[in-house]
Design an enzyme around this catalytic site. Structure first.
Site, PDB file in Angstrom:
ATOM      1  N   ALA A  94       0.418   0.216   6.462  1.00 61.43           N
ATOM      2  CA  ALA A  94       0.947   0.681   7.736  1.00 61.43           C
ATOM      3  C   ALA A  94       1.265  -0.542   8.585  1.00 61.43           C
ATOM      4  CB  ALA A  94      -0.069   1.569   8.463  1.00 61.43           C
ATOM      5  N   ASP A 128      -4.879  -0.547  -1.812  1.00 58.15           N
ATOM      6  CA  ASP A 128      -6.296  -0.322  -1.540  1.00 58.15           C
ATOM      7  C   ASP A 128      -6.899   0.281  -2.805  1.00 58.15           C
ATOM      8  OD1 ASP A 128      -6.158  -1.239   1.044  1.00 58.15           O
ATOM      9  OD2 ASP A 128      -6.791   0.637   1.975  1.00 58.15           O
ATOM     10  N   LYS A 171      -7.093  -4.680  -3.304  1.00 60.41           N
ATOM     11  CA  LYS A 171      -7.882  -5.164  -2.173  1.00 60.41           C
ATOM     12  C   LYS A 171      -8.855  -4.068  -1.734  1.00 60.41           C
ATOM     13  CE  LYS A 171      -4.097  -4.087   1.088  1.00 60.41           C
ATOM     14  NZ  LYS A 171      -4.720  -3.174   2.043  1.00 60.41           N
ATOM     15  N   ASP A 231       0.791  -1.241   0.000  1.00 61.06           N
ATOM     16  CA  ASP A 231       0.000   0.000   0.000  1.00 61.06           C
ATOM     17  C   ASP A 231       0.825   1.295   0.000  1.00 61.06           C
ATOM     18  OD1 ASP A 231      -1.929  -1.922   0.224  1.00 61.06           O
ATOM     19  OD2 ASP A 231      -2.741  -1.237   2.136  1.00 61.06           O
ATOM     20  N   CYS A 242      -2.255  -2.888   7.711  1.00 61.31           N
ATOM     21  CA  CYS A 242      -2.185  -3.763   6.543  1.00 61.31           C
ATOM     22  C   CYS A 242      -0.924  -4.623   6.511  1.00 61.31           C
ATOM     23  CB  CYS A 242      -2.313  -2.936   5.268  1.00 61.31           C
ATOM     24  SG  CYS A 242      -3.937  -2.126   5.141  1.00 61.31           S
ATOM     25  N   HIS A 255     -10.203   7.401   1.321  1.00 60.82           N
ATOM     26  CA  HIS A 255      -8.825   7.225   0.874  1.00 60.82           C
ATOM     27  C   HIS A 255      -8.767   6.161  -0.216  1.00 60.82           C
ATOM     28  CE1 HIS A 255      -9.376   4.094   3.959  1.00 60.82           C
ATOM     29  NE2 HIS A 255      -8.514   3.389   3.245  1.00 60.82           N
ATOM     30  N   HIS A 302     -10.626   1.265  -3.333  1.00 56.52           N
ATOM     31  CA  HIS A 302     -11.963   1.272  -2.763  1.00 56.52           C
ATOM     32  C   HIS A 302     -13.008   1.930  -3.662  1.00 56.52           C
ATOM     33  CE1 HIS A 302     -10.307  -0.133   0.945  1.00 56.52           C
ATOM     34  NE2 HIS A 302      -9.735   1.004   1.292  1.00 56.52           N
ATOM     35  N   SER A 343     -15.497   1.227   5.119  1.00 53.55           N
ATOM     36  CA  SER A 343     -14.530   1.738   6.096  1.00 53.55           C
ATOM     37  C   SER A 343     -14.515   3.260   6.194  1.00 53.55           C
ATOM     38  CB  SER A 343     -13.121   1.246   5.736  1.00 53.55           C
ATOM     39  OG  SER A 343     -12.630   1.911   4.580  1.00 53.55           O
ATOM     40  N   GLU A 398     -14.240  -4.824   4.370  1.00 49.91           N
ATOM     41  CA  GLU A 398     -12.938  -4.231   4.657  1.00 49.91           C
ATOM     42  C   GLU A 398     -11.867  -5.290   4.419  1.00 49.91           C
ATOM     43  OE1 GLU A 398     -10.937  -2.041   4.556  1.00 49.91           O
ATOM     44  OE2 GLU A 398     -10.895  -0.913   6.436  1.00 49.91           O
TER      45      GLU A 398
END
Length: 225
Positions: A159, A50, A118, A12, A163, A93, A52, A58, A125
């Site tokens: 992070a 990510d 993902k 990420d 993740c 985000h 999304h 989330s 989530e």
């Protein structure tokens, strides 16, 4: 002789996590270290992201709740509400196909061999690059690692307490020897509790210098057989 077939997982390293709406403090500091590791002979160099939908479960805005408050989320189809998990509500985000979802400037994307998306389902989530927390479905990562005959995964990125940690836990559960590269990771929280959690799970915590020595040594050793 046991084989050693290492893969590098870059977790990420996206604009929103480094400079944007959910920036991790000092996240940009690890870009050179990650690029250095990408130059080494891992059989696969796989980045997760990510990706999304704009109304992802989330996001605080999806629920009209305060940022960083917590709710309980449930897997699709859990009508009896038996499998609830605590969920932090984040700022929007890494919305798919927006600048915030792009890999951060300076990351050597040309060195990457594969990409895993993902968090693409509105109602699920997904911190781990392997699968959702209820184990309903895998991402493409398990198949990628299997196809390359990977034995060891080395994990870097953001992070550490979310993740990266979730990915490392799943790597162990999928049967991989798992290493997290501490000086190529940044976390949201300063407590450092994630490192002890990972060690208790059997995850090896190393630094970049150790990884480079190990990969170089094992490559030389393998060439002798």
């Amino acid at each position: 002789m046991a084989t050693f077939t290492p893969a590098l997982l870059v977790i990420d390293m996206q604009y929103d996590f480094v400079y944007g709406s959910l920036a991790v403090r000092n996240g940009s500091e690890i870009i050179p270290a990650i690029n250095d590791l990408l130059a080494h002979p891992f059989v696969a160099k796989i980045a997760s992201r990510d990706f999304h939908p704009p109304d992802h479960i989330s996001f605080a805005a999806t629920h009209d709740e305060p940022l960083f408050s917590k709710i309980t989320i449930y897997p699709p189809g859990d009508t009896k509400r038996e499998r609830g998990l605590e969920q932090v509500l984040w700022p929007k985000h890494c919305v798919a196909d927006t600048p915030g979802s792009e890999f951060v400037e300076g990351l050597n994307q040309k060195a990457l061999t594969a990409l895993v998306s993902k968090g693409t389902d509105q109602d699920i989530e997904m911190y781990s690059a392997f699968r959702d927390p209820w184990h309903l479905a895998n991402t493409t990562l398990p198949k990628l690692l299997e196809d390359h005959g990977v034995t060891d995964v080395f994990i870097v990125g953001i992070a550490g307490d979310y993740c990266v940690k979730s990915t490392a836990f799943d790597a162990i559960d999928f049967g991989y020897k798992t290493w997290v590269v501490r000086d190529a990771v940044r976390s949201v929280d300063d407590t450092g509790s994630e490192w002890e959690d990972m060690k208790k799970k059997g995850i090896k915590v190393v630094d970049c210098a150790e990884v480079k020595r190990l990969v170089a040594f094992m490559k030389i050793k393998a060439s002798k057989f």
